[in-house]
Motif scaffolding. Sequence first.
Motif, PDB file in Angstrom:
ATOM      1  N   THR A 177       0.841  -1.197   0.000  1.00 27.03           N
ATOM      2  CA  THR A 177       0.000   0.000   0.000  1.00 27.03           C
ATOM      3  C   THR A 177       0.875   1.246   0.000  1.00 27.03           C
ATOM      4  O   THR A 177       2.039   1.218   0.414  1.00 27.03           O
ATOM      5  N   ASP A 212      -1.837  -0.653  -3.744  1.00 28.60           N
ATOM      6  CA  ASP A 212      -3.088   0.022  -3.419  1.00 28.60           C
ATOM      7  C   ASP A 212      -2.756   1.400  -2.859  1.00 28.60           C
ATOM      8  O   ASP A 212      -1.933   1.522  -1.942  1.00 28.60           O
ATOM      9  N   ASP A 236      -7.265   3.943  -4.760  1.00 26.36           N
ATOM     10  CA  ASP A 236      -8.091   2.819  -4.321  1.00 26.36           C
ATOM     11  C   ASP A 236      -8.972   3.186  -3.134  1.00 26.36           C
ATOM     12  O   ASP A 236      -9.977   2.512  -2.879  1.00 26.36           O
ATOM     13  N   ASP A 261     -12.998   0.753  -1.246  1.00 25.33           N
ATOM     14  CA  ASP A 261     -12.229   0.719  -0.004  1.00 25.33           C
ATOM     15  C   ASP A 261     -12.211   2.117   0.605  1.00 25.33           C
ATOM     16  O   ASP A 261     -12.401   3.120  -0.091  1.00 25.33           O
TER      17      ASP A 261
END
Length: 332
Positions: A177, A212, A236, A261
């Motif tokens: 991430t 992400d 995201d 998300d």
Amino acid sequence: MTQVVATTPGLFPLPDWAKDELADLKGHQKSDLVSGDEGPEVEAAYDSAREEVIAGQRDAGLDRVVEGQLRWDDMLAHPLAVHDNVDTRGIVRYYDNNNFYREPVVEGDLSADGGDVAAELGAAADLVDDGLQAVLPGPYSLADLATDDHYGDEAAFLDAVADFLVEEVREFPEVETLFLLEPSLVENPPADGEDERASEAVDAVAEAADADVIAHTYWGAIEEKTYAHLMDAGVDAVGFDLVSDHDQNVYNVQEYGTKDDVALGVVDGQNTLVEAPETIRDRIDWFEQQTNTAYDTVYATANTELFYLPVNKFEDKLDALANAADLEEVEA
């Protein structure tokens, strides 16, 4: 079923021993701590401190582990403060609080300069088997914190900052991430026309990341028009500070929607009161109920950077976030 991922926006407080040791090594000259031209003893101290905070995150059970950004004495301005074509000048207030940073004045092209943040992430990657998370200032916030003495145009400067961050991201090791921290979208919102450019800058950085990407905003809620444009960026998730302004953040989602998300600032990064895991879970559940959505992933995080906190309270809050994610798994 919503997956709750315990994480943080990084920028951790230095361990107490490291503060003392680095102050001694640098002759108590704060401005030298992030000069980028550090001797082996200073590098060794930062390496040890990085190992300690990574081990602490692992011990707490966080799902994502950050490098810690312990060298970022200029906070979000750090990536520019160590650039060869940037002059760090006087001390200025960091947003509206009692922290300060050196003003980065851009005097030349913001070309790639070796990837300062990427090098730190590479060192962290050697210590983390999985779950590594990168942290960067978002392009709008980084441009907002800096002064342009070279490009001469706000749009061109924002584009240059975004391009600089894109090159930084391309040097990253493998990460799961990337948190792009964008408090300036709240604190100093872009004007009409600029909001679309800000979204495009965020999109450019997100596009460069093989991970992400979460655009995390805090210290309040984004203005509606700016939020609507941010939703066009290819991130995201968007992060919402439920500590500072839960009602307006919920309204934005109710009115304009959000990604599948979401990142929720459910722990106060500036207050020493430690939230119970059950309180954290209640805040997540409340947000889902108010927005009438079961998200694929909720990143449960502190609302702000964590360098404001004493080390012991910082550690307690990591434990609380990890335990809250475990509560979700048990209840499911």
